[in-house]
Design a protein around this motif. Structure first.
Motif, mmCIF file in Angstrom:
data_model
loop_
_atom_site.group_PDB
_atom_site.id
_atom_site.type_symbol
_atom_site.label_atom_id
_atom_site.label_comp_id
_atom_site.label_asym_id
_atom_site.label_seq_id
_atom_site.Cartn_x
_atom_site.Cartn_y
_atom_site.Cartn_z
ATOM 1 N N ALA A 1 14.153 10.741 18.636
ATOM 2 C CA ALA A 1 13.267 11.575 19.441
ATOM 3 C C ALA A 1 12.284 12.336 18.558
ATOM 4 N N ARG A 2 12.786 12.872 17.452
ATOM 5 C CA ARG A 2 11.941 13.725 16.607
ATOM 6 C C ARG A 2 10.778 12.960 15.989
ATOM 7 N N TYR A 3 11.038 11.726 15.587
ATOM 8 C CA TYR A 3 10.004 10.984 14.875
ATOM 9 C C TYR A 3 9.418 9.834 15.703
ATOM 10 N N ALA A 4 9.553 9.913 17.020
ATOM 11 C CA ALA A 4 9.019 8.846 17.878
ATOM 12 C C ALA A 4 7.527 8.629 17.619
ATOM 13 N N GLU A 5 6.784 9.715 17.523
ATOM 14 C CA GLU A 5 5.348 9.583 17.282
ATOM 15 C C GLU A 5 5.091 9.035 15.870
ATOM 16 N N ALA A 6 5.871 9.476 14.894
ATOM 17 C CA ALA A 6 5.705 8.962 13.524
ATOM 18 C C ALA A 6 5.970 7.459 13.492
ATOM 19 N N PHE A 7 6.996 7.030 14.219
ATOM 20 C CA PHE A 7 7.305 5.587 14.224
ATOM 21 C C PHE A 7 6.148 4.804 14.842
ATOM 22 N N ARG A 8 5.593 5.324 15.919
ATOM 23 C CA ARG A 8 4.427 4.654 16.519
ATOM 24 C C ARG A 8 3.277 4.569 15.515
ATOM 25 N N ARG A 9 3.078 5.635 14.782
ATOM 26 C CA ARG A 9 1.981 5.644 13.813
ATOM 27 C C ARG A 9 2.263 4.715 12.632
ATOM 28 N N GLU A 10 3.536 4.539 12.291
ATOM 29 C CA GLU A 10 3.877 3.566 11.250
ATOM 30 C C GLU A 10 3.420 2.173 11.667
ATOM 31 N N THR A 11 3.717 1.846 12.915
ATOM 32 C CA THR A 11 3.317 0.537 13.428
ATOM 33 C C THR A 11 1.800 0.397 13.404
ATOM 34 N N ASP A 12 1.133 1.470 13.774
ATOM 35 C CA ASP A 12 -0.320 1.436 13.770
ATOM 36 C C ASP A 12 -0.853 1.355 12.332
ATOM 37 N N HIS A 13 -0.184 2.022 11.427
ATOM 38 C CA HIS A 13 -0.591 1.945 10.021
ATOM 39 C C HIS A 13 -0.434 0.514 9.515
ATOM 40 N N PHE A 14 0.609 -0.167 9.955
ATOM 41 C CA PHE A 14 0.808 -1.561 9.563
ATOM 42 C C PHE A 14 -0.341 -2.422 10.095
ATOM 43 N N ALA A 15 -0.769 -2.116 11.319
ATOM 44 C CA ALA A 15 -1.918 -2.851 11.871
ATOM 45 C C ALA A 15 -3.166 -2.589 11.026
ATOM 46 N N ASP A 16 -3.338 -1.360 10.592
ATOM 47 C CA ASP A 16 -4.477 -1.037 9.715
ATOM 48 C C ASP A 16 -4.407 -1.846 8.419
ATOM 49 N N ILE A 17 -3.197 -1.947 7.874
ATOM 50 C CA ILE A 17 -3.015 -2.688 6.624
ATOM 51 C C ILE A 17 -3.353 -4.162 6.844
ATOM 52 N N LEU A 18 -2.843 -4.702 7.934
ATOM 53 C CA LEU A 18 -3.115 -6.109 8.241
ATOM 54 C C LEU A 18 -4.611 -6.353 8.442
ATOM 55 N N ALA A 19 -5.268 -5.330 8.966
ATOM 56 C CA ALA A 19 -6.713 -5.465 9.203
ATOM 57 C C ALA A 19 -7.523 -5.198 7.942
ATOM 58 N N GLY A 20 -6.831 -4.858 6.865
ATOM 59 C CA GLY A 20 -7.552 -4.539 5.639
ATOM 60 C C GLY A 20 -8.270 -3.202 5.711
ATOM 61 N N GLU A 21 -7.874 -2.376 6.650
ATOM 62 C CA GLU A 21 -8.540 -1.081 6.828
ATOM 63 C C GLU A 21 -7.825 0.051 6.107
ATOM 64 N N ALA A 22 -6.656 -0.223 5.571
ATOM 65 C CA ALA A 22 -5.916 0.832 4.867
ATOM 66 C C ALA A 22 -5.018 0.211 3.818
ATOM 67 N N ASP A 23 -4.822 0.914 2.731
ATOM 68 C CA ASP A 23 -3.780 0.556 1.777
ATOM 69 C C ASP A 23 -2.490 1.215 2.240
ATOM 70 N N PRO A 24 -1.347 0.599 1.935
ATOM 71 C CA PRO A 24 -0.085 1.210 2.357
ATOM 72 C C PRO A 24 0.054 2.624 1.787
ATOM 73 N N LEU A 25 0.433 3.544 2.657
ATOM 74 C CA LEU A 25 0.646 4.919 2.223
ATOM 75 C C LEU A 25 1.713 5.001 1.154
ATOM 76 N N THR A 26 2.768 4.231 1.310
ATOM 77 C CA THR A 26 3.917 4.279 0.421
ATOM 78 C C THR A 26 4.467 2.876 0.276
ATOM 79 N N GLY A 27 4.849 2.534 -0.957
ATOM 80 C CA GLY A 27 5.376 1.200 -1.200
ATOM 81 C C GLY A 27 6.437 1.226 -2.282
ATOM 82 N N TYR A 28 6.301 0.323 -3.231
ATOM 83 C CA TYR A 28 7.296 0.209 -4.299
ATOM 84 C C TYR A 28 7.374 1.476 -5.122
ATOM 85 N N GLU A 29 6.237 2.020 -5.498
ATOM 86 C CA GLU A 29 6.222 3.185 -6.382
ATOM 87 C C GLU A 29 6.893 4.392 -5.711
#
Lengths: 335, 335, 335, 335
Positions: free
Chosen positions: D280-308
């Motif tokens: 419940a607390r992070y429902a909106e964050a989870f939705r935004r994660e999915t949207d961030h992934f769409a941004d990455i797939l679209a080449g519109e964003a670099d991943p916020l966080t990854g291996y490093e």
């Protein structure tokens, strides 16, 4: 029928002396007869302002009607004045700390143990209505068994660097309140202290050999944990909070605000500031300290805190200082 | 150097007398010399509790050193005592209301106009720190031009039905504070009042010819609107709030709580209760009233509120009563 | 196992159409098949944005698979579209209001009474989580018997003056939500309305014959009182609150803030702003409206509000308008 | 014009899989084509619930249209699945952690360094609106130079003891979020960690070799300090807060509450509970994660966080574990 007023005198005419003197004067159960003149110049002026007389320390101790003495003088004189008053059978209300030197304090244990009069060393948080409400809530069992505690004590702005050398340092001068609060609220003695301290606010404080920012973790024998957050400069007022976490919930004492005013604009809702310093924040606690002293004089209460609490808090300060220097936790049994 | 204390006396030893007497006694600028004995029995007891003497009203007025009189007697005696004191050149601090009868009050206008001493009729909201902060915020222009105001005044529990007959009714006894607050905060005179009143709390109040719940809408000549919400029983304490709406935002004064304690459980976060009555809620305002009286005696301030404010608020109460009876708005020019 | 999706169409591609269309598209229980083309130009664009087709109204009604229609067109077309859909056996989700003309609405009572499909007229407060929590709390008995209600509905900024003529005026266009909320939360029908209305925000609104600021007092037969506070310009966001007072306490629904961020400085503590308009404030309510429509289509729920609620709220708006004009309370039985 | 949807698959059908799958399905920019079947049984059921197909991992990697894979499988499979997907040129959205073994993770550095597709390892706090508002406020300079940070992360109730052995322990499983938050908000790498950990909640957790309560102090090279407060059982919900202290003030992100309902009684004012868990607390964050992934797939964003970020947080967890065991601070350079 009004209760008779107890004749008291006060040593000290500085910042705390002005507060305690005003409260004693306004308390109908106390008769603040005179201020005791010391090497400092302020006694006559404060006496005039309060409308009472002055006397030498010897005259005061020789006054058979004098029931008690408020010791609000320079910190390094607390111990001697206090012991002299007790020896003369005068009850003492001593502003904290009793002394900054743990060894010196411990060396006088026997003098305190057999004192002819009661000693109250005032730690203001214990009579603050907000922290008292928190203590009562913990004691009620409402949050289950207490597990951890988080104390925030942030000063609004740093003291002048000239204050530092005689202050005893951050832990003895400032965190000392939190050590007492931790002992009081946890109802258990910490057995180890870890302190991380920095000089992030004012390099002059560092140059004077002190720190201005610290985070501490205390642990009791049963595993209770208390964290303390300190800074000499908050930038937003005098932040005084505590959160108590138990097995069934949490209780906290938040900062009172100067008023309940809120102003709503397109930028948000602005609430009034918190107190800008200890004098405003603990005004009610100081009044209650004076009243508690009247209770002690009337034989209606034992001092909430005295020699034992002073030694307990100071030992924690000593341990914190050592931990901050060595970078490792320090066991209280080594202090 | 301490300011000289002004010798004052007090008439009245009831609930308000106990409050004003205590505050006068504790105020270093006042010397509460005696309580004035009236037909009621309480003066001697209160005088003993406060540690002051008693005197007859004639003795008090004849005392050339007496600077002022606190009138906290039964409401129906306020007017005569006040006028007698003023005629004798004694400054008066009269607990509101000056009188419950608008016609009677207006008939004495000339006596007040040419009075030989200042008259302060105390409306406690005006010296409450929270409402003062709201007033200052409005005056600062922070919310733009003031358009509307919403006042909440809810009593925790209804008075005994026996209180009702002499009270003057809800509007004169209770809403009177809100009428004064409205006049003060809006800085404009209402020109019409609509009041809807019910007896929803206690049928005995209705049987006594009064109401216990009301909602009012006031309108000023420039179109400013003020709503007032009243009940004799909130079930949750003494609810005292005001919201001011302007062209650029909103400011509000909320209820202070008994402490900043919060208790968090699975059911939510419980904040401490609000004050349980006017004595606790307005303790600081009452102290400031006493201090304001000292300022008046010292010639350092004109009374914040006196005859004019009393008539202004009472006229609104009269209009409200008429509106509640007729079911239609009432114009102030008809009162 | 996923529930089958119901095929629906939408009329209307304006501000509300964009919201309802987006929600319908995202709802897995609905299959938004096409937007219905009307004289307005927006249907094709919205259909493209949502990824669905378009159709004429006649085609839609002739589609045997079409289960329901979302009516979010211009207000003056709601009634005819709705009745045509119902006559064709299509369930309707109609954005409020069903119509702005009470007489016209009442004249069609029989058509609604015998409708071949369910009608949901959406009042967004009823599905807002905060107001729902308030309703549940009242229903739980926690505040005792409900006595009074206070509703605040303030728009952040006034509409363009060109909006006013077709809007129906403040009471029909804006207060209509509060009338519905009052009927819902009080669970009793108001029997009289008093409204004081001013033009304090924008003279152009006054020039267009409307008002922009109002305070209302509603009364039910049992004596329950509801006040409503309206303005077209708050200066601080979209203020949506309600307070319910009962015999044993009070419950309120406050404004959610854009985030839980607080910023503390010497000026105080700034909380994040409230929503800047209805789209943000009622986003969740709008989603739930769409879900409620799916429930209705599935036969799992009766419409929360339909013809009766529409008439009830509109009658109150009519009474309010008459009261504001005449300056006297208006009885609902005269409407 | 709608953007084209990216074809994605998901591995994992447990608690996190259900969340990410639902969000991916509802996101118009993603086309969740199939769930990948693994040894666990849940893929078919979740695929049915979401209305999508299933495929083997090999089939998925061989699908030339597949743009990305959501890895929400058992933690110990994250690393291998992720590397296989990257090697096949599929972008990866991996639920944290990438792995629980720091050495293993570091040993694969080269594989990540030269990966043929972008990797997003999701730390939910970074896309939570409340923590984002806090980050923006810090970055705005409103609180001056950041000095210290306090993070609270308390679970409502402990996991079943059976969860403990494979969890990696409190620091790797739970505090890992706070380590990432600390690195993000402080914008500086911690250089030392002190951790005090206890088993105060459930002895079974201790018996499984883990702790359930911890307090940590992190220090950066420039002297910034971050404290972290953890418990597995708050008794009052999922407590997620952060306070940032700077040279000119403080900013905090508090807990959102389930609604804005308040209930006032003689006991005080009860606010609604906070979220009862991460879903419940992070429902909106989870939705935004999915949207961030769409941004990455679209080449519109670099991943916020990854291996490093994964290695950075895990190294802090490793240091914390060692500190808790040895009772002394641990330098990150020794990890």
């Amino acid at each position: 029928m009004p209760r008779p007023a107890f004749k008291v005198a006060q040593i000290g005419a500085g910042r705390m002396g002005a507060i305690h003197g005003r409260d004693a004067k306004a308390n109908p159960r106390l008769d603040l007869a005179y201020l005791i003149e010391t090497r400092s110049d302020g006694a006559k002026a404060l006496a005039a302002a309060l409308g009472c007389g002055t006397a030498t320390f010897a005259e005061a101790l020789a006054d058979p009607e004098l029931a008690g003495v408020i010791v609000a003088s320079a910190t390094d004189t607390h111990l001697d004045f206090t012991l002299a008053c007790l020896a003369a059978g005068k009850a003492v209300f001593c502003e904290k700390p009793l002394d900054l030197d743990l060894a010196r304090l411990r060396a006088r244990a026997a003098d305190f143990d057999g004192a002819a009069a009661p000693l109250y060393v005032a730690f203001n948080r214990r009579l603050d209505p907000h922290f008292q409400a928190l203590k009562a809530k913990i004691a009620s069992g409402a949050i289950g068994r207490l597990a951890t505690l988080a104390i925030v004590n942030h000063d609004p702005a740093p003291p002048p660097p000239s204050f530092i050398p005689a202050s005893g340092g951050l832990f003895r001068d400032f965190t000392i309140h939190d050590f007492d609060t931790a002992r009081w609220l946890m109802d258990e003695e910490p057995v180890s202290v870890f302190a991380l301290a920095e000089c992030l606010v004012d390099p002059a404080i560092g140059a004077a050999g002190d720190v201005d920012t610290a985070r501490l973790i205390l642990r009791t024998a049963s595993g209770r944990i208390c964290t303390i957050s300190n800074t000499r400069r908050s930038g937003y007022g005098y932040d005084q909070r505590a959160e108590a976490y138990g097995s069934a919930g949490m209780a906290l004492a938040d900062n009172p605000r100067n008023s309940t005013l809120e102003t709503w604009s397109q930028d948000g809702a602005m609430a009034a500031p918190i107190a800008d310093g200890f004098a405003a924040r603990y005004a009610e606690a100081f009044r209650r300290e004076t009243d508690h002293f009247a209770d002690i004089l009337a034989g209606e209460a034992d001092p909430l805190t005295g020699y034992e609490a002073s030694v307990g808090a100071l030992a924690l300060a000593e341990a914190a200082g050592r931990s901050a220097q060595t970078g490792a936790p320090v066991a209280l049994e080594d202090i």
